[in-house]
Design a protein around this motif. Structure first.
Motif, PDB file in Angstrom:
ATOM      1  N   TYR A  33      -2.169  -9.920  -3.092  1.00 58.43           N
ATOM      2  CA  TYR A  33      -1.342  -8.737  -2.887  1.00 58.43           C
ATOM      3  C   TYR A  33      -0.072  -8.931  -2.376  1.00 58.43           C
ATOM      4  CZ  TYR A  33      -0.505  -4.155  -1.112  1.00 58.43           C
ATOM      5  OH  TYR A  33       0.153  -2.638  -0.747  1.00 58.43           O
ATOM      6  N   PHE A  34       0.339  -9.895  -1.568  1.00 57.47           N
ATOM      7  CA  PHE A  34       1.632 -10.304  -1.321  1.00 57.47           C
ATOM      8  C   PHE A  34       2.539 -11.336  -1.778  1.00 57.47           C
ATOM      9  CE2 PHE A  34      -0.567  -8.177   2.888  1.00 57.47           C
ATOM     10  CZ  PHE A  34       0.317  -7.064   2.912  1.00 57.47           C
ATOM     11  N   ILE A  35       1.719 -12.210  -2.304  1.00 56.30           N
ATOM     12  CA  ILE A  35       2.659 -13.283  -2.877  1.00 56.30           C
ATOM     13  C   ILE A  35       2.883 -13.273  -4.369  1.00 56.30           C
ATOM     14  CG2 ILE A  35       2.404 -15.869  -3.090  1.00 56.30           C
ATOM     15  CD1 ILE A  35       2.701 -14.779  -0.247  1.00 56.30           C
ATOM     16  N   LEU A  36       1.843 -12.656  -5.007  1.00 57.71           N
ATOM     17  CA  LEU A  36       1.934 -12.537  -6.474  1.00 57.71           C
ATOM     18  C   LEU A  36       3.174 -11.568  -6.935  1.00 57.71           C
ATOM     19  CD1 LEU A  36      -1.500 -12.155  -8.314  1.00 57.71           C
ATOM     20  CD2 LEU A  36       0.031 -14.081  -8.251  1.00 57.71           C
ATOM     21  N   PRO A  37       3.423 -10.524  -6.122  1.00 54.11           N
ATOM     22  CA  PRO A  37       4.908  -9.851  -6.602  1.00 54.11           C
ATOM     23  C   PRO A  37       6.141 -10.488  -6.174  1.00 54.11           C
ATOM     24  CG  PRO A  37       3.237  -8.412  -5.199  1.00 54.11           C
ATOM     25  CD  PRO A  37       2.495  -9.797  -5.302  1.00 54.11           C
ATOM     26  N   LEU A  38       5.848 -11.385  -5.040  1.00 52.36           N
ATOM     27  CA  LEU A  38       7.357 -12.200  -5.049  1.00 52.36           C
ATOM     28  C   LEU A  38       7.478 -13.244  -6.281  1.00 52.36           C
ATOM     29  CD1 LEU A  38       6.648 -13.479  -1.311  1.00 52.36           C
ATOM     30  CD2 LEU A  38       8.125 -11.533  -2.256  1.00 52.36           C
ATOM     31  N   LEU A  39       6.273 -13.521  -6.772  1.00 52.66           N
ATOM     32  CA  LEU A  39       6.780 -14.238  -8.374  1.00 52.66           C
ATOM     33  C   LEU A  39       6.672 -13.498  -9.621  1.00 52.66           C
ATOM     34  CD1 LEU A  39       3.532 -16.855  -7.469  1.00 52.66           C
ATOM     35  CD2 LEU A  39       5.968 -17.297  -6.990  1.00 52.66           C
ATOM     36  N   GLY A  40       6.778 -12.135  -9.194  1.00 54.31           N
ATOM     37  CA  GLY A  40       7.127 -11.258 -10.375  1.00 54.31           C
ATOM     38  C   GLY A  40       5.940 -10.687 -11.025  1.00 54.31           C
ATOM     39  N   VAL A  41       4.792 -10.855 -10.240  1.00 53.01           N
ATOM     40  CA  VAL A  41       3.387 -10.225 -11.004  1.00 53.01           C
ATOM     41  C   VAL A  41       3.020  -8.992  -9.972  1.00 53.01           C
ATOM     42  CG1 VAL A  41       1.091 -10.619 -11.659  1.00 53.01           C
ATOM     43  CG2 VAL A  41       2.941 -12.453 -11.939  1.00 53.01           C
ATOM     44  N   ASP A  42       3.367  -7.806 -10.469  1.00 52.33           N
ATOM     45  CA  ASP A  42       2.814  -6.685  -9.704  1.00 52.33           C
ATOM     46  C   ASP A  42       1.607  -6.073 -10.260  1.00 52.33           C
ATOM     47  OD1 ASP A  42       5.121  -6.403  -7.965  1.00 52.33           O
ATOM     48  OD2 ASP A  42       6.493  -5.792  -9.740  1.00 52.33           O
ATOM     49  N   ASN A  95      -1.874  -3.459  -9.767  1.00 48.16           N
ATOM     50  CA  ASN A  95      -2.399  -2.302  -9.378  1.00 48.16           C
ATOM     51  C   ASN A  95      -3.406  -2.632  -8.103  1.00 48.16           C
ATOM     52  OD1 ASN A  95      -5.134  -0.525  -9.090  1.00 48.16           O
ATOM     53  ND2 ASN A  95      -3.390   0.805  -9.545  1.00 48.16           N
ATOM     54  N   VAL A  96      -3.329  -1.936  -7.000  1.00 44.94           N
ATOM     55  CA  VAL A  96      -3.911  -2.387  -5.542  1.00 44.94           C
ATOM     56  C   VAL A  96      -5.354  -2.473  -5.987  1.00 44.94           C
ATOM     57  CG1 VAL A  96      -3.909   0.019  -4.893  1.00 44.94           C
ATOM     58  CG2 VAL A  96      -4.173  -2.004  -3.316  1.00 44.94           C
ATOM     59  N   ILE A  97      -6.010  -1.567  -6.706  1.00 46.84           N
ATOM     60  CA  ILE A  97      -7.498  -1.594  -6.883  1.00 46.84           C
ATOM     61  C   ILE A  97      -7.731  -2.939  -7.721  1.00 46.84           C
ATOM     62  CG2 ILE A  97      -9.553  -0.436  -8.080  1.00 46.84           C
ATOM     63  CD1 ILE A  97      -8.712   0.938  -5.800  1.00 46.84           C
ATOM     64  N   PHE A  98      -6.902  -3.216  -8.610  1.00 44.20           N
ATOM     65  CA  PHE A  98      -7.306  -4.517  -9.500  1.00 44.20           C
ATOM     66  C   PHE A  98      -7.221  -5.798  -8.711  1.00 44.20           C
ATOM     67  CE2 PHE A  98      -5.822  -7.786 -12.625  1.00 44.20           C
ATOM     68  CZ  PHE A  98      -7.125  -7.501 -13.403  1.00 44.20           C
ATOM     69  N   VAL A  99      -6.172  -5.704  -7.739  1.00 40.47           N
ATOM     70  CA  VAL A  99      -6.099  -6.788  -6.611  1.00 40.47           C
ATOM     71  C   VAL A  99      -7.124  -6.897  -6.042  1.00 40.47           C
ATOM     72  CG1 VAL A  99      -5.033  -7.643  -4.524  1.00 40.47           C
ATOM     73  CG2 VAL A  99      -3.721  -6.722  -6.450  1.00 40.47           C
ATOM     74  N   GLY A 100      -7.903  -5.952  -5.453  1.00 33.24           N
ATOM     75  CA  GLY A 100      -9.335  -5.801  -4.781  1.00 33.24           C
ATOM     76  C   GLY A 100     -10.633  -6.489  -5.699  1.00 33.24           C
ATOM     77  N   VAL A 101     -10.502  -5.747  -6.955  1.00 35.77           N
ATOM     78  CA  VAL A 101     -11.465  -6.394  -7.921  1.00 35.77           C
ATOM     79  C   VAL A 101     -11.310  -7.847  -8.349  1.00 35.77           C
ATOM     80  CG1 VAL A 101     -12.154  -6.320 -10.267  1.00 35.77           C
ATOM     81  CG2 VAL A 101     -11.866  -4.095  -9.055  1.00 35.77           C
ATOM     82  N   MET A 102     -10.085  -8.263  -8.295  1.00 37.68           N
ATOM     83  CA  MET A 102      -9.736  -9.768  -8.721  1.00 37.68           C
ATOM     84  C   MET A 102     -10.170 -10.715  -7.490  1.00 37.68           C
ATOM     85  SD  MET A 102      -6.155 -10.154 -10.595  1.00 37.68           S
ATOM     86  CE  MET A 102      -6.256 -11.895 -10.339  1.00 37.68           C
ATOM     87  N   ALA A 103      -9.854 -10.287  -6.326  1.00 33.49           N
ATOM     88  CA  ALA A 103     -10.286 -10.994  -5.017  1.00 33.49           C
ATOM     89  C   ALA A 103     -11.886 -11.148  -5.022  1.00 33.49           C
ATOM     90  CB  ALA A 103      -9.607 -10.300  -3.923  1.00 33.49           C
TER      91      ALA A 103
END
Length: 243
Positions: free
Chosen positions: A75-84, A86-94
């Motif tokens: 949620y916090f590090i990927l956006p710093l690497l240019g990968v934004d 969706n918050v729901i998708f982040v939850g599903v991925m984790a």
């Protein structure tokens, strides 16, 4: 107490939305976890050292690090690497990556548990590796792995509560909001506990039905229709199938 139930009735639309979010996260995480588990579980059995090494590294990394840290990293590090994302998708991925690593060991162990005679018979029939796995080995391994996968699915349901860390309004989030309007024991001890138990029980029943169906397709036990029927179960002599 009456006031608490009135507050619950008023908050129920929001709580129901939280239930749907929790179910969506669990379903999405389970699909991703199963995909990851089958892929890594099969790779971990390969004779190729590189494939096996990659699988073991991924499995041990996601099993050996905290689910909370993985969620916050996505949620916090990927956006710093240019990968934004969706918050729901982040939850599903984790959820999918973490529990998929555990499930990969279930897949690998279940495949290894299939009787050696089945492997030898399929080899004698000159089946290709893919055909043998798809038609002979995996259906038997699937019946073996369902109980363990059921446990992981229930763990995933309960683990989905951590998504409140990344501002997802799931069931736990809305139960906590209810606590502010009522009391701790009512919100957590009655509503939250009860809803999670009901969802977990329904998921367990679904997985049990999958197990019955998987075993019946292998000629072991009654069919799902027979299990749900009110008629008495048929004996071994009537079915011709050994218990």
């Amino acid at each position: 107490m009456t006031k608490h139930f009135e507050e619950l009735a008023e908050a129920w639309p929001r709580i129901w939305d939280g239930v749907l979010v929790t179910l969506g996260l669990t379903a999405g995480g389970a699909l991703l976890a199963m995909t990851v588990a089958i892929t890594l579980g099969l790779m971990a059995r390969q004779h190729n050292v590189l494939l096996r090494g990659v699988a073991r590294t991924i499995i041990e990394f996601f099993r050996g690090t905290s689910l909370v840290v993985q969620l916050l990293w996505l949620y916090f590090i990927l956006p710093l690497l240019g990968v934004d994302l969706n918050v729901i998708f982040v939850g599903v991925m984790a959820l999918g990556l973490n529990y998929g690593a555990y499930a990969a060991e279930v897949v690998r162990g279940s495949i290894n548990s299939v009787a050696s005679g089945q492997w030898e018979a399929s080899t004698a029939l000159s089946m290709s590796s893919l055909h043998r796995m798809r038609r002979i080995i995996f259906p038997q391994a699937w019946a073996l792995m369902i109980p363990s996968l059921t446990n992981l699915l229930i763990h995933m349901l309960k683990g989905s509560a951590i998504v409140s860390y990344i501002t997802i309004s799931d069931l736990t989030f809305h139960v906590d909001q209810l606590r502010l309007d009522t009391s701790t024991w009512f919100a957590y001890g009655l509503v939250g506990l009860g809803l999670y138990f009901i969802i977990a029980y329904v998921l367990t029943l679904i997985m049990n039905m999958l197990e019955v169906r998987a075993k019946h397709r292998l000629g072991r036990g009654e069919s799902l229709r027979e299990m749900l029927s009110l008629k008495p179960a048929r004996t071994t002599e009537e079915t011709g199938v050994l218990p």
